[in-house]
Design a protein around this motif. Structure first.
Motif, PDB file in Angstrom:
ATOM      1  N   GLN A 186      15.708  -0.393  -4.936  1.00  0.00           N
ATOM      2  CA  GLN A 186      15.684   1.234  -5.769  1.00  0.00           C
ATOM      3  C   GLN A 186      14.270   1.704  -5.001  1.00  0.00           C
ATOM      4  OE1 GLN A 186      16.716   0.431  -9.609  1.00  0.00           O
ATOM      5  NE2 GLN A 186      18.218  -0.980  -9.492  1.00  0.00           N
ATOM      6  N   LEU A 187      13.944   1.385  -4.041  1.00  0.00           N
ATOM      7  CA  LEU A 187      12.589   2.545  -3.680  1.00  0.00           C
ATOM      8  C   LEU A 187      13.131   3.715  -3.247  1.00  0.00           C
ATOM      9  CD1 LEU A 187      11.490  -0.798  -1.922  1.00  0.00           C
ATOM     10  CD2 LEU A 187      10.704  -0.041  -3.954  1.00  0.00           C
ATOM     11  N   GLN A 188      13.001   4.552  -3.883  1.00  0.00           N
ATOM     12  CA  GLN A 188      13.817   5.684  -3.256  1.00  0.00           C
ATOM     13  C   GLN A 188      12.590   6.445  -2.536  1.00  0.00           C
ATOM     14  OE1 GLN A 188      13.871   8.391  -6.705  1.00  0.00           O
ATOM     15  NE2 GLN A 188      15.017   6.769  -8.340  1.00  0.00           N
ATOM     16  N   ASP A 189      11.243   6.570  -2.390  1.00  0.00           N
ATOM     17  CA  ASP A 189      10.501   7.353  -1.401  1.00  0.00           C
ATOM     18  C   ASP A 189      10.864   6.412   0.296  1.00  0.00           C
ATOM     19  OD1 ASP A 189       8.298   8.678  -1.210  1.00  0.00           O
ATOM     20  OD2 ASP A 189       6.813   6.973  -0.518  1.00  0.00           O
ATOM     21  N   LEU A 190      11.133   4.921  -0.454  1.00  0.00           N
ATOM     22  CA  LEU A 190      11.072   4.605   1.482  1.00  0.00           C
ATOM     23  C   LEU A 190      12.243   4.669   1.791  1.00  0.00           C
ATOM     24  CD1 LEU A 190      10.024   2.493   3.601  1.00  0.00           C
ATOM     25  CD2 LEU A 190      10.932   0.628   1.600  1.00  0.00           C
TER      26      LEU A 190
ATOM     27  N   LYS B 124      13.747   7.631   1.328  1.00  0.00           N
ATOM     28  CA  LYS B 124      13.708   8.606   1.950  1.00  0.00           C
ATOM     29  C   LYS B 124      13.152   9.114   3.223  1.00  0.00           C
ATOM     30  CE  LYS B 124      13.903  11.154  -2.314  1.00  0.00           C
ATOM     31  NZ  LYS B 124      12.866  12.263  -3.373  1.00  0.00           N
ATOM     32  N   ARG B 125      12.491   7.998   3.168  1.00  0.00           N
ATOM     33  CA  ARG B 125      11.481   8.365   4.557  1.00  0.00           C
ATOM     34  C   ARG B 125      12.290   7.416   6.178  1.00  0.00           C
ATOM     35  NH1 ARG B 125       5.021   6.088   3.269  1.00  0.00           N
ATOM     36  NH2 ARG B 125       4.716   7.685   1.368  1.00  0.00           N
ATOM     37  N   LEU B 126      12.942   6.672   5.917  1.00  0.00           N
ATOM     38  CA  LEU B 126      14.150   6.034   6.401  1.00  0.00           C
ATOM     39  C   LEU B 126      15.201   6.575   6.593  1.00  0.00           C
ATOM     40  CD1 LEU B 126      14.188   2.734   4.718  1.00  0.00           C
ATOM     41  CD2 LEU B 126      12.691   3.233   7.385  1.00  0.00           C
TER      42      LEU B 126
ATOM     43  N   ASP C 197       0.663  -1.265   0.270  1.00  0.00           N
ATOM     44  CA  ASP C 197       0.112   0.179  -0.093  1.00  0.00           C
ATOM     45  C   ASP C 197       1.387   1.302   0.242  1.00  0.00           C
ATOM     46  OD1 ASP C 197       1.099   0.016   2.401  1.00  0.00           O
ATOM     47  OD2 ASP C 197      -0.913  -0.767   2.986  1.00  0.00           O
ATOM     48  N   LEU C 198       2.293   0.888  -0.278  1.00  0.00           N
ATOM     49  CA  LEU C 198       2.928   2.278  -0.133  1.00  0.00           C
ATOM     50  C   LEU C 198       2.974   3.210   1.191  1.00  0.00           C
ATOM     51  CD1 LEU C 198       2.653   2.993  -4.179  1.00  0.00           C
ATOM     52  CD2 LEU C 198       4.258   2.001  -2.878  1.00  0.00           C
ATOM     53  N   ASN C 199       2.986   2.041   1.786  1.00  0.00           N
ATOM     54  CA  ASN C 199       2.630   3.046   3.373  1.00  0.00           C
ATOM     55  C   ASN C 199       3.687   2.242   3.934  1.00  0.00           C
ATOM     56  OD1 ASN C 199       2.853   4.924   5.450  1.00  0.00           O
ATOM     57  ND2 ASN C 199       0.708   2.827   5.813  1.00  0.00           N
TER      58      ASN C 199
ATOM     59  N   LYS D 196      16.832   0.623  11.257  1.00  0.00           N
ATOM     60  CA  LYS D 196      16.550   0.962  10.512  1.00  0.00           C
ATOM     61  C   LYS D 196      17.177   0.951   9.167  1.00  0.00           C
ATOM     62  CE  LYS D 196      12.671   4.779  12.464  1.00  0.00           C
ATOM     63  NZ  LYS D 196      12.528   5.487  12.672  1.00  0.00           N
ATOM     64  N   CYS D 197      18.851   1.367   9.515  1.00  0.00           N
ATOM     65  CA  CYS D 197      19.620   1.495   8.760  1.00  0.00           C
ATOM     66  C   CYS D 197      20.589   0.710   7.985  1.00  0.00           C
ATOM     67  CB  CYS D 197      20.878   1.717   9.686  1.00  0.00           C
ATOM     68  SG  CYS D 197      21.357   3.698  10.046  1.00  0.00           S
ATOM     69  N   ARG D 198      19.783  -0.515   8.020  1.00  0.00           N
ATOM     70  CA  ARG D 198      19.820  -2.169   7.827  1.00  0.00           C
ATOM     71  C   ARG D 198      18.568  -1.865   6.866  1.00  0.00           C
ATOM     72  NH1 ARG D 198      20.870  -7.543  10.864  1.00  0.00           N
ATOM     73  NH2 ARG D 198      20.929  -7.737   8.385  1.00  0.00           N
ATOM     74  N   LEU D 199      17.677  -1.766   7.244  1.00  0.00           N
ATOM     75  CA  LEU D 199      16.094  -1.153   6.414  1.00  0.00           C
ATOM     76  C   LEU D 199      16.627  -0.467   5.016  1.00  0.00           C
ATOM     77  CD1 LEU D 199      13.535  -2.643   5.821  1.00  0.00           C
ATOM     78  CD2 LEU D 199      12.505  -1.101   7.460  1.00  0.00           C
ATOM     79  N   LYS D 200      16.825   0.684   5.159  1.00  0.00           N
ATOM     80  CA  LYS D 200      17.136   1.721   4.452  1.00  0.00           C
ATOM     81  C   LYS D 200      18.229   0.844   3.233  1.00  0.00           C
ATOM     82  CE  LYS D 200      18.700   6.534   3.478  1.00  0.00           C
ATOM     83  NZ  LYS D 200      19.721   6.367   2.397  1.00  0.00           N
TER      84      LYS D 200
END
Length: 293
Positions: A109-113, A115-117, A86-88, A98-102
């Protein structure tokens, strides 16, 4: 071969123009996931979009059971998949990776995700982060007659320190509490105790305590597979460590400010056979209680 060609034999009820089935089975770092094809291609130009819309099934790597294989962190991929649905982005209250998830978001190549991280950095925040990691004496020096050390006004400077302490995960996570480390071991003593004792390898080191404290101390070395998604303020006795060295666990606890306050051990003895002259097998269970005030 039909099983592999249809991605584990799941029927293609999706786009008739796509060579991929509607339901796709993935093996990500040993973790198996089932998802829809449209979920994997939800973000255009992402790596998964390229794999499952610009390539054919024959071009993608498979494991021995025909599942599409990705050599990435299997546990963190669940958050990647949740985001694609759901792109949320929804993460647990206490999430130290969070660093590893980023890094995973960057790889896919999920740029929006990504940026959120990314941490929100401003000039004031960067100063606050630096101060929050300093000793109280250093903070006093920065706020004193340091001349060019800082140009912040006293009131603003104190509010910056206060906000830094409120935001700093390292300070928030250093809560008082208890963590209990347990392990079960066994060893064999030869006849008449004349032979050297033969120790078996410690099979598993268990962790009991509040979830947030356990994750703070042991991080990614904590295996949560038997008790996933436990809220940070709940207690668990089902976690265990991915390594088998007690000293390594003690070092991590010591570095996090914990000290041992109690320990206890129990043991039982049995013969390997009905013959009393045979070797005796001793089994013991030991617990170490650590506390941080």
């Amino acid at each position: 071969m039909a099983l592999a060609d249809s991605a584990r034999g799941l029927s293609n009820g999706g786009n008739a123009d796509s060579p991929f089935p509607e339901i796709i089975e993935l093996n990500v770092g040993g973790q198996v996931y089932l998802t829809r094809h449209k979920t994997l291609i939800a973000v255009p130009d992402s790596l998964l979009w390229q794999m499952f819309s610009q390539k054919t099934p024959k071009e993608l790597s498979r494991d021995s059971k025909g599942r599409y294989f990705l050599d990435r962190d299997g546990f963190l991929f669940r958050y990647i998949l949740d985001y694609l649905r759901d792109l949320n982005l929804v993460l647990p209250d206490y999430f130290p990776e969070k660093c590893r998830l980023k890094r995973e978001a960057d790889f896919f190549q999920l740029q929006d995700l990504s940026k959120r991280l990314s941490p929100k950095v401003s000039k004031e925040n960067s100063i606050s982060e630096e101060i929050s990691q300093s000793d109280p004496e250093e903070v006093g020096f920065l706020g004193g007659a340091g001349g060019s050390t800082t140009s912040l006004e006293p009131t603003r400077f104190m509010s910056t320190i206060t906000s830094a302490h409120a935001r700093s995960p390292s300070l928030e996570s250093r809560k008082a509490g208890y963590i209990t480390i347990g392990y079960r071991g066994s060893y064999t003593i030869g006849r008449d105790a004349q032979a050297d004792a033969k120790f078996r390898r410690v099979a598993r080191i268990t962790v009991c305590g509040k979830t947030s404290l356990a994750k703070e101390v042991f991080g990614d070395t904590l295996n949560e597979s038997r008790d996933p998604d436990r809220p940070p303020e709940r207690y668990t006795s089902r976690y265990y460590l991915k390594f088998n060295f007690l000293e390594q666990a003690f070092e991590r606890l010591s570095e996090a400010g914990f000290r041992m306050v109690a320990c206890s051990s129990t043991g039982t003895c049995a013969y390997a056979s009905n013959d009393p002259s045979e070797d005796k097998i001793w089994t013991s269970y030991t617990e170490y209680v650590f506390c941080r005030d």
